[in-house]
Design an enzyme around this catalytic site. Structure first.
Site, PDB file in Angstrom:
ATOM      1  N   HIS A  33      -5.379  -8.848  -0.076  1.00 24.78           N
ATOM      2  CA  HIS A  33      -6.150  -8.201  -1.132  1.00 24.78           C
ATOM      3  C   HIS A  33      -7.608  -8.651  -1.089  1.00 24.78           C
ATOM      4  CE1 HIS A  33      -2.826  -6.853  -4.136  1.00 24.78           C
ATOM      5  NE2 HIS A  33      -2.385  -6.788  -2.887  1.00 24.78           N
ATOM      6  N   THR A  53      -2.288   5.558  -2.017  1.00 26.20           N
ATOM      7  CA  THR A  53      -3.573   5.352  -1.371  1.00 26.20           C
ATOM      8  C   THR A  53      -4.002   6.542  -0.534  1.00 26.20           C
ATOM      9  OG1 THR A  53      -2.574   4.350   0.596  1.00 26.20           O
ATOM     10  CG2 THR A  53      -3.104   2.873  -1.240  1.00 26.20           C
ATOM     11  N   LYS A  93       7.062 -10.112  -2.245  1.00 23.84           N
ATOM     12  CA  LYS A  93       6.367  -9.264  -1.285  1.00 23.84           C
ATOM     13  C   LYS A  93       6.376  -9.978   0.058  1.00 23.84           C
ATOM     14  CE  LYS A  93       4.252  -5.932  -1.816  1.00 23.84           C
ATOM     15  NZ  LYS A  93       4.676  -4.526  -1.660  1.00 23.84           N
ATOM     16  N   ASN A  96       7.451  -4.054   3.106  1.00 21.47           N
ATOM     17  CA  ASN A  96       6.590  -2.884   3.309  1.00 21.47           C
ATOM     18  C   ASN A  96       6.745  -2.285   4.708  1.00 21.47           C
ATOM     19  OD1 ASN A  96       4.137  -3.942   1.003  1.00 21.47           O
ATOM     20  ND2 ASN A  96       5.075  -1.919   0.970  1.00 21.47           N
ATOM     21  N   HIS A 121       7.595   1.297  -9.326  1.00 18.50           N
ATOM     22  CA  HIS A 121       6.637   0.607  -8.468  1.00 18.50           C
ATOM     23  C   HIS A 121       5.366   0.295  -9.256  1.00 18.50           C
ATOM     24  CE1 HIS A 121       3.009   1.346  -5.859  1.00 18.50           C
ATOM     25  NE2 HIS A 121       3.565   0.378  -5.166  1.00 18.50           N
ATOM     26  N   ASN A 149       1.010  -1.058  -8.900  1.00 17.34           N
ATOM     27  CA  ASN A 149      -0.177  -1.443  -8.157  1.00 17.34           C
ATOM     28  C   ASN A 149      -0.988  -2.365  -9.055  1.00 17.34           C
ATOM     29  OD1 ASN A 149      -2.623  -1.369  -6.481  1.00 17.34           O
ATOM     30  ND2 ASN A 149      -1.645   0.378  -5.492  1.00 17.34           N
TER      31      ASN A 149
END
EC number: 4.2.1.40
Length: 431
Positions: A27, A106, A201, A231, A329, A331
């Site tokens: 990030h 995205t 994650k 992911n 989900h 973000n």
């Protein structure tokens, strides 16, 4: 008429984001969002929060004139007008540089659904104000008074690497790399927020390190539902090896391998239910999953890119019809988005698992009253009209000033990671 929409304001904002690792990289120091304000001729204002990257801001600007003169109740016309004005071919924006998509939110292909959702929530906020009812009641009423969320763990560095920027101070959560550090991260998050389930994650470190962290979490929190999400950064072979190593540990297995075919290959050899926010992201992909015999058993919806709150309720009905689970989900988001999620999750009887949220990783807020308060791992559903939260004008101005000066306009985890490792390619699947 006084109810007619006369103005749409879109304010991009930025707030600090920790150095969290994922399959695409790390990030950046600032997360981008935008705040939507839809004002009627009588002065009422409905609000929402959505993505804040340049393609999204461009799409919102193109679509905003579609709301002029509409009633806040006319959601169908809004959707038709947005679809006519916004499409990947008409946005005039593409991603800059190399990008790795970890979630469809995205991607410009989701712009129509994203803009519809951005406007729908703000219009529902207006409807609730006019009706004197919370949004959850407009959606059919609350199936639960509080919505459970999950602790969302990340492997992470102790600080952002750019030492020339004095505001990049060490992150208060510290480093999270070793199993011991990940257990400490989970314990701190659970102690602070009361979460009952834990999601890790993954896809950032070699799989054996991530397996060791999961096993340490299972030992430290016996009986807690555990999930892992690489992911799609693992091959089918690695995915099967990992799920065998974590036998008896996982509540569900999120997006281990790339694509629906990869997920189907994992499902054929494993009895752990597979979840996704990457390969079932719209109704066409839902149908593809059904045709393959539903290798994905749990859909992690996101109203921001599925097209809003109402369509997610329809998705819940389909999940129930095909004996699939449903959760949500997340973000990087603030309180407006989290509150919209809470209204939606409360209205869906078929909510099978605690929802994701990045909220503990953010320390800023744009709503009046400051940070939302979790109780025993859950958020209570607001009972005041509309969303039940209002914008703090001073906070909005401050976060907009952050946007003006942060220098980031499109999320780029890959580019940020190359500041740490210039050879990093982000190739997927990597392991």
């Amino acid at each position: 008429m006084t109810l007619a929409i006369r103005h749409v304001r879109v304010t991009p904002i930025a707030f600090r984001d920790p150095p969290l690792l994922n399959a695409a990289g790390i990030h950046e120091p600032w997360a981008l969002r935008s705040i939507i304000e839809i004002e009627t001729a009588c002065g009422r204002v409905g609000i929402n929060e959505t993505y804040g990257d340049l393609p999204m801001l461009d799409a919102l600007a193109k679509a905003a004139p579609a709301l002029q003169g509409l009633s806040p109740w006319d959601l169908n016309t809004m959707e038709d007008r947005v679809a006519a004005l916004v499409s990947p071919a008409k946005t005039g924006s593409e991603f800059l540089g190399e990008q790795i998509s970890l979630a469809p939110g995205t991607h410009v292909s989701k712009n129509v659904a994203k803009v519809i959702s951005a406007f729908e929530v703000a219009m529902l906020d207006l409807q609730g104000q006019l009706a004197g009812a919370p949004i959850v009641d407009l959606l059919g009423g609350a199936a639960r008074d509080a919505v459970p969320f999950s602790a969302y763990l990340f492997f992470k560095h102790a600080e952002h690497i750019d030492k020339t920027r004095t505001e990049y101070l060490p992150d208060p959560w510290g480093e999270g790399i070793t199993p011991e550090q990940m257990v400490a991260q989970a314990r701190r998050m659970i102690d602070q927020y009361g979460f009952k389930s834990i999601k890790l994650k993954a896809g950032a470190l070699p799989p054996e390190q991530e397996v060791a962290a999961m096993l340490a979490l299972a030992q430290a929190f016996p009986g807690a539902p555990l999930r892992i999400d690489p992911n799609a950064n693992w091959t089918v072979a690695t995915s099967l090896k990992v799920v065998e190593q974590l036998r008896g540990v996982l509540e569900y297995y999120e997006d281990p391998a790339p694509g629906l075919d990869g997920m189907a290959a994992v499902a054929r050899e494993s009895d752990v239910p597979l979840a996704t926010n990457m390969v079932v992201t719209d109704y066409k992909e839902f149908a593809d999953n059904v045709r393959l015999g539903c290798p994905v058993r749990i859909v992690l919806s996101d109203h921001h890119y599925w097209g809003g709150l109402r369509t997610t309720q329809q998705l819940a009905c389909l999940c129930q019809t095909f004996d699939m689970g449903l959760s949500m989900h997340s973000n990087s988001h603030l309180g407006i988005s989290l509150t919209a999620m809470t209204h939606l999750a409360a209205s869906v009887p078929h909510l099978a698992y605690a929802c994701d949220t990045h909220y503990p990783w953010q320390d800023d807020e744009v709503v009046q009253g400051g940070r939302l308060k979790f109780e025993d791992g859950s958020l209570r559903v607001p009972r005041t009209p509309g969303l039940g939260v209002q914008i703090d004008p001073e906070a909005l101005a401050r976060l907009h000033d952050n946007y003006q000066h942060c220098g980031i306009r499109n999320r780029d985890d890959l580019g940020q990671m190359r500041k740490y490792d210039p050879t990093f390619t982000g190739k997927q699947p990597r392991y």
